[in-house]
Design a protein around this motif. Structure first.
Motif, PDB file in Angstrom:
ATOM      1  N   ARG A 118       0.831  -1.199   0.000  1.00  0.00           N
ATOM      2  CA  ARG A 118       0.000   0.000   0.000  1.00  0.00           C
ATOM      3  C   ARG A 118       0.870   1.255   0.000  1.00  0.00           C
ATOM      4  O   ARG A 118       1.989   1.242   0.508  1.00  0.00           O
ATOM      5  N   ARG A 119       0.286   2.314  -0.543  1.00  0.00           N
ATOM      6  CA  ARG A 119       1.059   3.540  -0.677  1.00  0.00           C
ATOM      7  C   ARG A 119       0.886   4.502   0.486  1.00  0.00           C
ATOM      8  O   ARG A 119       1.788   5.238   0.839  1.00  0.00           O
ATOM      9  N   LYS A 120      -0.322   4.528   1.042  1.00  0.00           N
ATOM     10  CA  LYS A 120      -0.590   5.531   2.075  1.00  0.00           C
ATOM     11  C   LYS A 120       0.097   5.156   3.384  1.00  0.00           C
ATOM     12  O   LYS A 120       0.120   3.981   3.771  1.00  0.00           O
ATOM     13  N   ALA A 121       0.631   6.167   4.061  1.00  0.00           N
ATOM     14  CA  ALA A 121       1.302   5.924   5.334  1.00  0.00           C
ATOM     15  C   ALA A 121       0.327   5.334   6.346  1.00  0.00           C
ATOM     16  O   ALA A 121       0.684   4.456   7.128  1.00  0.00           O
ATOM     17  N   THR A 169       3.476   7.559   0.447  1.00  0.00           N
ATOM     18  CA  THR A 169       4.880   7.351   0.805  1.00  0.00           C
ATOM     19  C   THR A 169       5.773   7.199  -0.409  1.00  0.00           C
ATOM     20  O   THR A 169       6.978   7.376  -0.303  1.00  0.00           O
ATOM     21  N   ASP A 170       5.178   6.874  -1.575  1.00  0.00           N
ATOM     22  CA  ASP A 170       6.004   6.752  -2.771  1.00  0.00           C
ATOM     23  C   ASP A 170       6.728   8.048  -3.081  1.00  0.00           C
ATOM     24  O   ASP A 170       7.889   8.056  -3.461  1.00  0.00           O
ATOM     25  N   LYS A 171       5.976   9.158  -2.887  1.00  0.00           N
ATOM     26  CA  LYS A 171       6.552  10.445  -3.256  1.00  0.00           C
ATOM     27  C   LYS A 171       7.680  10.819  -2.316  1.00  0.00           C
ATOM     28  O   LYS A 171       8.551  11.617  -2.669  1.00  0.00           O
ATOM     29  N   LEU A 172       7.667  10.263  -1.083  1.00  0.00           N
ATOM     30  CA  LEU A 172       8.716  10.599  -0.131  1.00  0.00           C
ATOM     31  C   LEU A 172      10.067  10.076  -0.611  1.00  0.00           C
ATOM     32  O   LEU A 172      11.108  10.582  -0.211  1.00  0.00           O
TER      33      LEU A 172
END
Lengths: 298, 217
Positions: free
Chosen positions: B143-146, B206-209
């Motif tokens: 999953r992407r969301k923190a 979190t991908d963008k982090l």
């Protein structure tokens, strides 16, 4: 010892069950709804009419409805009802039930493709896709029930499920029942999967395949659909409502009461839920597979 | 009693699938909350009638923290980050369910291979514990969301707790309380971190982090 009673009851009362679902939905929506005899009248009306065949269709198109109805009728000879055993029963007959369903579906799909209409092709594609997910769920649920009861034939299998079975294997039975209910809704084109009342939408599945059929052919398809609904409901009631007091007619009445409750439950589900997006339907069916696999593993 | 334990374990597995298949964050948080309460009941049911004050109180505190306090914190974090659903996970939901089914098969196999020495536990207990942990891992990596990743971490912890209830009936009170405090503090800190991430970057993806570096590009 087989009995003709389950088959006769199914043949006589299957359209009534459809009517009960429609009545429940109507009452929930604040309408009166069509009379309970309406499906019978529709069938009679269609049977009296002539059939129209497009020039582009072949004999497969005319064969489809007949084989669809015949396969469901044949499958119904293997389904017990109440205290009455099915007309015939042999080890592994539930495999035959599932494959008779598949046979009927194959010819319905073939007839739909035979019309050459892209619209019907879409419906056929969806039907086949979803049944590819529904079939393993059904098989695994049957396998789980067979493992629990130690019976390989539907009549003794459903007769072996009793209140005592529920008392010591409730989690497993409810998992299998959940899977069967999802398959029931998917196979009979009920609402979370398909809306049986739409005729003009691009998202429909079963109804779109029968658009080109008319007259007696359509009557056979409608009657076959009613019988299929009855077949799945009879299996579900056999698992969920195991009333075996010894007297066969009382058991059968209890079974009919169960069918009535299931029809009302299906109507309530349909009036309280919206149809799932097409992309989400495989997810629902995957959940059914997981439920029945869990019931088998348990 | 074994009937109750079996039902709890089946529900534990089902909440795992709920976590895997739901795209709404609220449904996922609810699944974790149900798991927490189920584990509390499981720990009490496992004691088989020989109840002590501590033996009842500890599971109740666990159920309260995992079923009420943590979900409340997570719901708050969800509201503050203004995230309603997980968009486009790395593994689609259908594939997630199938991965979950594979994880279930793996944990059933592991459960058969791994005989617990101490006492007879219900046959489904070790598989259910392994499965819950595996679901946590799947959710964390896919999953992407923190926020969803925090939920995966909680599922992982729930699996460990379920295994603990199977392997050792009595952990020392201090150890159990310590674990609970760790989880609570962990989620508390993660909630604050999520809030700050969403305030700084307007999202909790979190991908963008991964694009954050010291180098100028």
């Amino acid at each position: 010892m087989g009995s003709l009673i389950p088959l006769i009851v199914a043949a006589a009362l299957a359209p009534l069950m459809q009517a009960l679902i429609i009545r429940t939905k109507s009452v929930m929506a604040g309408r009166i709804g069509p009379p309970l005899m309406q499906p019978y009248r529709d069938l009679l009306k269609l049977a009296r009419k002539g059939a129209v065949y497009s020039h582009t269709t072949s004999w497969i198109f005319q064969l489809g409805p007949a084989i669809g109805l015949a396969s469901v009728l044949l499958a119904l000879t293997l389904i017990p009802f109440g205290g009455f055993a099915a007309l015939s029963a042999f080890p592994g007959d539930f495999v035959l039930v599932v494959y008779l369903m598949a046979l009927g579906r194959f010819f319905t799909v073939a007839a739909a493709l035979d019309t050459g209409s892209s619209f019907e092709g879409m419906g056929a594609s969806r039907e086949v896709t979803f049944s590819a997910f529904a079939e393993p769920a059904l098989f695994l649920a049957f396998a789980a029930l067979a493992r629990q009861t130690g019976q390989l034939s539907l009549s003794p299998l459903l007769a072996a499920i009793s209140a005592r079975t529920w008392a010591h294997a409730a989690p497993m039975l409810s998992l299998a029942l959940g899977a069967l209910l999802i398959v029931f809704m998917a196979e009979n084109a009920r609402i979370p999967v398909d809306d049986p009342t739409t005729h003009l939408e691009l998202t429909m599945i079963h109804e779109v395949m029968v658009l080109d059929h008319s007259g007696p052919d359509l009557a056979m398809i409608e009657y076959g659909a009613a019988l299929k609904l009855w077949l799945f409901a009879a299996i579900i009631i056999g698992v969920a409502f195991p009333w075996h007091c010894g007297h066969r007619w009382i058991d059968a009445s209890a079974g009919l009461l169960g069918m009535l409750m299931l029809a009302i439950a299906a109507g309530l589900v349909e009036s309280s839920m919206a149809r799932l997006r097409l992309l989400r339907v495989p997810q629902l069916l995957l959940v059914a597979i997981v439920l029945s696999a869990l019931a088998l593993a348990f | 009693m074994s009937q109750l334990i079996n039902s709890i374990l089946v529900f534990l597995v089902l909440t795992g699938f709920m976590l895997l298949s739901s795209s709404r964050l609220a449904a996922c948080i609810r699944a974790i909350a149900i798991q927490g309460v189920l584990l509390g009941v499981l720990a009490i049911a496992m004691q088989d009638g020989r109840l002590s004050t501590v033996g009842v109180l500890l599971p109740l505190i666990t159920a309260a923290v995992k079923g009420l306090v943590l979900p409340w914190l997570l719901f708050r974090a969800m509201r503050e980050a203004d995230a309603v659903r997980e968009v486009e996970p790395l593994i689609s939901y259908n594939l997630s369910i199938m991965t979950g089914a594979a994880a279930l098969a793996l944990s059933l196999w592991l459960g058969q291979r791994l005989q617990l020495p101490s006492h007879a536990s219900p046959p489904l207990q070790v598989p259910a514990a392994f499965f819950t942990s595996l679901v946590g891992v799947i959710v964390i990596v896919s999953r992407r969301k923190a926020l969803t990743q925090v939920l995966g971490y909680l599922a992982l912890e729930n699996g460990v707790y379920a295994f603990g209830a199977a392997a050792a009936l009595r952990l020392p009170v201090l150890v159990e309380l310590g674990i609970l405090l760790d989880v609570f503090a962990g989620v508390f800190v993660m909630g604050i971190a999520i809030f700050h991430i969403s305030r700084e970057f307007d999202h909790i993806d979190t991908d963008k982090l991964a694009a954050l570096t010291d180098r100028l590009r």
